[in-house]
Design a protein around this motif. Structure first.
Motif, PDB file in Angstrom:
ATOM      1  N   GLY A  30       0.850  -1.194   0.000  1.00 19.85           N
ATOM      2  CA  GLY A  30       0.000   0.000   0.000  1.00 19.85           C
ATOM      3  C   GLY A  30       0.880   1.237   0.000  1.00 19.85           C
ATOM      4  N   HIS A  42       0.933   5.453   0.768  1.00 19.78           N
ATOM      5  CA  HIS A  42       0.274   6.638   1.320  1.00 19.78           C
ATOM      6  C   HIS A  42       0.635   7.799   0.406  1.00 19.78           C
ATOM      7  CE1 HIS A  42      -1.598   8.695   4.767  1.00 19.78           C
ATOM      8  NE2 HIS A  42      -0.934   9.720   4.277  1.00 19.78           N
ATOM      9  N   SER A  89      -3.006  12.631   0.018  1.00 15.51           N
ATOM     10  CA  SER A  89      -3.942  12.107   1.007  1.00 15.51           C
ATOM     11  C   SER A  89      -4.283  13.190   2.029  1.00 15.51           C
ATOM     12  CB  SER A  89      -3.340  10.906   1.731  1.00 15.51           C
ATOM     13  OG  SER A  89      -4.198  10.484   2.764  1.00 15.51           O
ATOM     14  N   PRO A  93       0.493  10.625   7.191  1.00 13.57           N
ATOM     15  CA  PRO A  93       1.068   9.285   7.356  1.00 13.57           C
ATOM     16  C   PRO A  93       1.213   8.934   8.837  1.00 13.57           C
ATOM     17  CG  PRO A  93       2.410  10.619   5.874  1.00 13.57           C
ATOM     18  CD  PRO A  93       1.384  11.528   6.484  1.00 13.57           C
ATOM     19  N   TRP A  98       4.915  -1.711  10.100  1.00 11.59           N
ATOM     20  CA  TRP A  98       4.317  -2.271   8.888  1.00 11.59           C
ATOM     21  C   TRP A  98       5.369  -2.845   7.964  1.00 11.59           C
ATOM     22  CZ3 TRP A  98      -0.451  -3.766   8.325  1.00 11.59           C
ATOM     23  CH2 TRP A  98      -1.430  -3.210   9.138  1.00 11.59           C
ATOM     24  N   GLY A 110      -2.770   1.676  12.803  1.00  6.13           N
ATOM     25  CA  GLY A 110      -3.192   1.836  11.427  1.00  6.13           C
ATOM     26  C   GLY A 110      -4.554   2.491  11.326  1.00  6.13           C
ATOM     27  N   SER A 115      -5.431  -1.110   8.443  1.00  6.05           N
ATOM     28  CA  SER A 115      -4.596  -1.030   7.250  1.00  6.05           C
ATOM     29  C   SER A 115      -3.412  -0.108   7.484  1.00  6.05           C
ATOM     30  CB  SER A 115      -5.446  -0.500   6.089  1.00  6.05           C
ATOM     31  OG  SER A 115      -4.651  -0.290   4.943  1.00  6.05           O
ATOM     32  N   SER A 116      -2.349  -0.363   6.730  1.00  6.33           N
ATOM     33  CA  SER A 116      -1.156   0.477   6.841  1.00  6.33           C
ATOM     34  C   SER A 116      -1.371   1.868   6.269  1.00  6.33           C
ATOM     35  CB  SER A 116       0.017  -0.194   6.136  1.00  6.33           C
ATOM     36  OG  SER A 116      -0.266  -0.379   4.755  1.00  6.33           O
ATOM     37  N   VAL A 117      -2.348   2.015   5.389  1.00  3.24           N
ATOM     38  CA  VAL A 117      -2.664   3.311   4.780  1.00  3.24           C
ATOM     39  C   VAL A 117      -4.168   3.533   4.848  1.00  3.24           C
ATOM     40  CG1 VAL A 117      -0.650   3.361   3.255  1.00  3.24           C
ATOM     41  CG2 VAL A 117      -2.752   2.323   2.457  1.00  3.24           C
ATOM     42  N   THR A 159      -9.068   5.422   0.582  1.00  6.88           N
ATOM     43  CA  THR A 159      -9.350   6.621  -0.205  1.00  6.88           C
ATOM     44  C   THR A 159     -10.619   6.429  -1.019  1.00  6.88           C
ATOM     45  OG1 THR A 159      -7.923   5.799  -1.967  1.00  6.88           O
ATOM     46  CG2 THR A 159      -6.938   7.317  -0.368  1.00  6.88           C
ATOM     47  N   PRO A 182      -6.546  -0.606  -0.065  1.00  9.16           N
ATOM     48  CA  PRO A 182      -5.359   0.222  -0.243  1.00  9.16           C
ATOM     49  C   PRO A 182      -4.080  -0.553  -0.535  1.00  9.16           C
ATOM     50  CG  PRO A 182      -5.945   0.090   2.059  1.00  9.16           C
ATOM     51  CD  PRO A 182      -7.017  -0.628   1.294  1.00  9.16           C
ATOM     52  N   SER A 192      -0.811  -5.833   3.946  1.00  5.06           N
ATOM     53  CA  SER A 192      -0.939  -4.472   4.479  1.00  5.06           C
ATOM     54  C   SER A 192      -2.175  -4.304   5.354  1.00  5.06           C
ATOM     55  CB  SER A 192      -0.980  -3.466   3.331  1.00  5.06           C
ATOM     56  OG  SER A 192      -2.187  -3.593   2.612  1.00  5.06           O
TER      57      SER A 192
END
Length: 165
Positions: free
Chosen positions: A33, A35, A39, A43, A53, A88, A105-107, A110, A116, A121
């Motif tokens: 994933g 970032h 965004s 982060p 992660w 996360g 999730s790591s990101v 969206t 993502p 992830s």
């Protein structure tokens, strides 16, 4: 199939369908994933009290009978069965303001129909008590498991988890 299973399957199918139309830089729904710079959510800050992660996303995978299976490295296997913290972004699996079963999730998400990153992830989380949904980063602590052949294609799970303030 349960409601969360249908929702999760729908997320993966929607991501696969978008991948055929869009032109993302990597195979959609795979990898750690990314970032993006655009965004609206910052982060994740570096923290020493959570599993990075980079450790979780370093897992290798192989395809067997049309399934993607993890090939865990010693660094991921060492976490199995231990109490760990994960930081996360929440991805709810059911409707409602409070969640007991969700993905971290790591990101950030969206798009509500897109994943993502890949299974490496995300961590499935089952909490002891409901947690209020937020778009801000969360930290959860619980019993960590590496999943060798999960029917939903996930690689990691945190059970008996609680929100860490």
């Amino acid at each position: 199939m349960t409601k969360p299973s249908l929702l999760l399957a729908g997320l993966f199918l929607a991501g696969a369908a978008f991948a055929q139309v869009g032109t993302p830089p990597a195979p959609f729904g795979s990898g750690p994933g990314v970032h993006g710079a655009n965004s609206p959510i910052a982060p994740l800050p570096q923290r020493s009290d959570v599993v990075p992660w980079s450790v979780l996303t370093a897992v290798k995978s192989r395809t067997e009978k049309n399934r993607v299976l993890p090939q865990f490295q010693p660094q991921q296997l060492a976490l199995d069965g231990t109490t760990q913290r994960i930081q996360g972004f929440m991805m709810p699996l059911e409707p409602g303001e409070k969640q007991r079963h969700f993905l971290v999730s790591s990101v950030p998400l969206t798009c509500s129909f897109c994943v993502p990153g890949g299974a490496e992830s995300m961590v499935e989380v089952r909490t002891r008590t409901p947690v209020a949904y937020t778009q801000e980063p969360v930290t959860v602590e619980g019993r960590f498991a590496t999943l060798r052949d999960d029917p939903m294609g996930l690689f990691y799970r945190l059970t008996d988890a609680a929100l860490v303030k």
